[in-house]
Design a protein around this motif. Structure first.
Motif, PDB file in Angstrom:
ATOM      1  N   GLU A 124      34.940   4.369   7.716  1.00 21.89           N
ATOM      2  CA  GLU A 124      36.007   3.525   8.270  1.00 21.89           C
ATOM      3  C   GLU A 124      35.903   3.428   9.796  1.00 21.89           C
ATOM      4  O   GLU A 124      36.124   2.356  10.380  1.00 21.89           O
ATOM      5  N   LEU A 125      35.527   4.537  10.422  1.00 27.14           N
ATOM      6  CA  LEU A 125      35.398   4.531  11.884  1.00 27.14           C
ATOM      7  C   LEU A 125      34.280   3.568  12.312  1.00 27.14           C
ATOM      8  O   LEU A 125      34.437   2.797  13.275  1.00 27.14           O
ATOM      9  N   GLY A 126      33.181   3.579  11.587  1.00 25.96           N
ATOM     10  CA  GLY A 126      32.066   2.667  11.898  1.00 25.96           C
ATOM     11  C   GLY A 126      32.533   1.219  11.891  1.00 25.96           C
ATOM     12  O   GLY A 126      32.234   0.444  12.808  1.00 25.96           O
ATOM     13  N   GLY A 127      33.290   0.842  10.864  1.00 21.67           N
ATOM     14  CA  GLY A 127      33.773  -0.537  10.746  1.00 21.67           C
ATOM     15  C   GLY A 127      34.696  -0.936  11.874  1.00 21.67           C
ATOM     16  O   GLY A 127      34.680  -2.086  12.343  1.00 21.67           O
ATOM     17  N   ARG A 137      28.222   9.257  19.215  1.00 22.58           N
ATOM     18  CA  ARG A 137      28.695  10.314  20.117  1.00 22.58           C
ATOM     19  C   ARG A 137      30.201  10.503  19.961  1.00 22.58           C
ATOM     20  O   ARG A 137      30.716  11.614  19.865  1.00 22.58           O
ATOM     21  N   PHE A 138      30.909   9.385  19.892  1.00 25.85           N
ATOM     22  CA  PHE A 138      32.371   9.421  19.744  1.00 25.85           C
ATOM     23  C   PHE A 138      32.749  10.030  18.385  1.00 25.85           C
ATOM     24  O   PHE A 138      33.629  10.883  18.292  1.00 25.85           O
ATOM     25  N   ALA A 139      32.039   9.595  17.338  1.00 29.03           N
ATOM     26  CA  ALA A 139      32.347  10.078  15.990  1.00 29.03           C
ATOM     27  C   ALA A 139      32.116  11.578  15.881  1.00 29.03           C
ATOM     28  O   ALA A 139      32.932  12.306  15.284  1.00 29.03           O
ATOM     29  N   VAL A 140      31.026  12.051  16.471  1.00 22.94           N
ATOM     30  CA  VAL A 140      30.721  13.488  16.428  1.00 22.94           C
ATOM     31  C   VAL A 140      31.832  14.273  17.114  1.00 22.94           C
ATOM     32  O   VAL A 140      32.288  15.313  16.632  1.00 22.94           O
ATOM     33  N   LYS A 141      32.333  13.748  18.224  1.00 25.17           N
ATOM     34  CA  LYS A 141      33.415  14.419  18.946  1.00 25.17           C
ATOM     35  C   LYS A 141      34.667  14.535  18.060  1.00 25.17           C
ATOM     36  O   LYS A 141      35.416  15.502  18.132  1.00 25.17           O
ATOM     37  N   LEU A 142      34.867  13.533  17.206  1.00 27.49           N
ATOM     38  CA  LEU A 142      36.032  13.565  16.305  1.00 27.49           C
ATOM     39  C   LEU A 142      35.737  14.348  15.024  1.00 27.49           C
ATOM     40  O   LEU A 142      36.557  14.380  14.109  1.00 27.49           O
ATOM     41  N   GLY A 143      34.542  14.917  14.922  1.00 27.46           N
ATOM     42  CA  GLY A 143      34.211  15.747  13.762  1.00 27.46           C
ATOM     43  C   GLY A 143      33.617  14.985  12.599  1.00 27.46           C
ATOM     44  O   GLY A 143      33.503  15.515  11.493  1.00 27.46           O
ATOM     45  N   ALA A 144      33.224  13.728  12.815  1.00 23.98           N
ATOM     46  CA  ALA A 144      32.655  12.938  11.712  1.00 23.98           C
ATOM     47  C   ALA A 144      31.174  13.280  11.531  1.00 23.98           C
ATOM     48  O   ALA A 144      30.540  13.829  12.425  1.00 23.98           O
ATOM     49  N   ASN A 145      30.646  12.936  10.362  1.00 23.23           N
ATOM     50  CA  ASN A 145      29.246  13.166  10.057  1.00 23.23           C
ATOM     51  C   ASN A 145      28.403  12.034  10.659  1.00 23.23           C
ATOM     52  O   ASN A 145      28.517  10.886  10.233  1.00 23.23           O
ATOM     53  N   PRO A 146      27.542  12.334  11.637  1.00 21.23           N
ATOM     54  CA  PRO A 146      26.785  11.251  12.299  1.00 21.23           C
ATOM     55  C   PRO A 146      25.849  10.513  11.353  1.00 21.23           C
ATOM     56  O   PRO A 146      25.500   9.360  11.605  1.00 21.23           O
ATOM     57  N   MET A 147      25.437  11.169  10.248  1.00 20.93           N
ATOM     58  CA  MET A 147      24.503  10.505   9.326  1.00 20.93           C
ATOM     59  C   MET A 147      25.114   9.244   8.715  1.00 20.93           C
ATOM     60  O   MET A 147      24.408   8.289   8.406  1.00 20.93           O
ATOM     61  N   THR A 148      26.435   9.222   8.567  1.00 16.11           N
ATOM     62  CA  THR A 148      27.090   8.030   7.997  1.00 16.11           C
ATOM     63  C   THR A 148      26.801   6.800   8.855  1.00 16.11           C
ATOM     64  O   THR A 148      26.727   5.683   8.347  1.00 16.11           O
ATOM     65  N   PHE A 149      26.594   7.024  10.153  1.00 13.80           N
ATOM     66  CA  PHE A 149      26.372   5.892  11.063  1.00 13.80           C
ATOM     67  C   PHE A 149      24.973   5.286  10.900  1.00 13.80           C
ATOM     68  O   PHE A 149      24.686   4.241  11.443  1.00 13.80           O
TER      69      PHE A 149
END
Ligand SMILES: NC(=O)C1=CN([C@@H]2O[C@H](COP(=O)(O)OP(=O)(O)OC[C@H]3O[C@@H](n4cnc5c(N)ncnc54)[C@H](OP(=O)(O)O)[C@@H]3O)[C@@H](O)[C@H]2O)C=CC1
Ligand SMILES: O=C(CO)COP(=O)(O)O
Length: 340
Positions: free
Chosen positions: A185-188, A224-236
């Motif tokens: 959802e964050l990616g979108g 970088r932003f997603a990782v800071k929020l604890g998301a899995n970077p592989m999803t990106f």
């Protein structure tokens, strides 16, 4: 196999219409809810939604409706295709009818103040609902015109993912599942901001090198932003990350890209949005994203640059100069090597 209940699609815009048609083509009975009774009546009569998807025939299995409570009562699976600015206000008053339902957000935005993604708002107003998101490189017109398309349904609720896959899979639409609802959802939501920048670059006559640099560095920022929020970077690296970023930054069919293009031609933000006449989620997202990036101290030079142009009185040339002359950096520095 078709559902025994009708399936609801909330939102009479381009994406709601495209999804409603896909479901109906798969044999589902679809209750397509929209707020405007005149629009619903016109679709019933003409089987078209000319304001949002001119030239696309609406399948007879799509029933345009305007009674929200009756729609929610009749359906188990509900797709939400409302603009992010409208989602909470539209659904809060009917929150108790959402309990136990499967709610799938297709909305790509972030709520101002709370910084909540749309499925998090759904969770907030309907804690007893089963929640997922659908996101990916899915330009509504291309979906409606049956271009071969893939998307991602993301939820920890595997049964929900399977239900959505079964309902939407067809000759031209393929749905992949993911358990990473937040990352998908964050990616979108984030890619819309970069599509505005890509549209600006296109209007300025920049070439393919520039487009490629933009997309790749946008991916770096987003991750970088997603990782800071604890998301899995592989999803990106999947359809809902780089996939959606590529399509939205490359296509004049994207409304965010169109807003950027108009800005690059010299229109004000107000005029660019008015000329579009549809939702461009990136315009709201950039405001909350800039503030959040500062709060979290995440380096997001493209976001800061676009914000400076739109809201801080900087010119495009000033921002381009600052970006190109920024201190030297390393290339892939945003994926941690451990922890995932
Ligand atoms: N279009 C696309 O290619 C894709 C869009 N999305 C996402 O889908 C979401 C919806 O976008 P999209 O369908 O494109 O938008 P559109 O601009 O095409 O349409 C917006 C729709 O929302 C309705 N609406 C606005 N405010 C309200 C409200 N308060 N209550 C009820 N309905 C309201 C409008 O109704 P009215 O006409 O009466 O104003 C209209 O039907 C966005 O978050 C977008 O990012 C996701 C994937 C692809
Ligand atoms: O999300 C989209 C494609 O995946 C649509 O992008 P726009 O909202 O910019 O048209």
């Amino acid at each position: 196999m078709t559902d025994q209940h009708p399936i609801a699609v909330l939102g009479g815009g381009s994406f709601g219409t495209a999804i409603a048609n896909l479901l109906a083509e798969n044999g589902q009975h679809v209750l397509h809810w929209m707020r405007d009774p005149e629009q619903a009546q016109a679709i019933r009569l003409t089987r078209e939604n000319p304001r949002y998807l001119k030239g696309i025939k609406i399948h007879l299995g799509v029933e345009p409706v305007t009674d929200l409570a009756a729609t929610l009562n009749a359906c188990q699976l509900i797709f939400v295709a409302l603009p992010s600015s409208a989602l909470r206000q539209a659904l809060q008053p009917v929150a108790e009818l959402l309990s136990g339902k499967q709610l799938v957000s297709t909305t790509k935005g972030i709520e101002a103040q709370s910084f909540l993604l749309m499925s998090q708002i759904l969770e907030d107003i309907a804690p007893q609902a089963r929640i997922g998101v659908l996101s990916g490189p899915n330009l509504a017109r291309e979906v409606a015109e049956h271009a071969l398309t893939a998307s991602v349904v993301a939820s920890e609720d595997e049964e929900l993912c399977q239900h959505v896959q079964a309902a939407l899979h067809g000759r031209t639409f393929r749905v992949y599942a993911s358990a990473d609802r937040f990352g998908v959802e964050l990616g979108g939501a984030l890619k819309n901001v970069y599509a505005i920048i890509a549209g600006m670059a296109a209007a300025m006559g920049m070439g393919e090198n520039t487009k490629s640099m933009l997309i790749t560095r946008a991916l770096a920022e987003m991750t970088r932003f997603a990782v800071k929020l604890g998301a899995n970077p592989m999803t990106f690296l999947g359809l809902a990350g780089v996939g959606d970023l590529i399509v939205t930054c490359s296509s004049a069919k994207s409304r965010n890209y169109q807003v950027g293009f108009a800005l690059g031609e010299g229109l004000s933000l107000e005029d660019a949005v008015a000329r579009l006449g549809e939702v461009a989620e990136g315009v709201n997202t950039i405001k909350v994203l800039k503030a959040k990036a500062e709060e979290l101290q995440v380096y997001m030079p493209l976001v800061a640059g676009l914000h400076a142009i739109l809201f801080e009185g900087r010119t495009l040339n000033q921002v381009i100069g600052a970006l190109m002359n920024a201190e030297p950096k390393t290339d892939v520095d945003f994926i941690p090597t451990t922890g995932f």
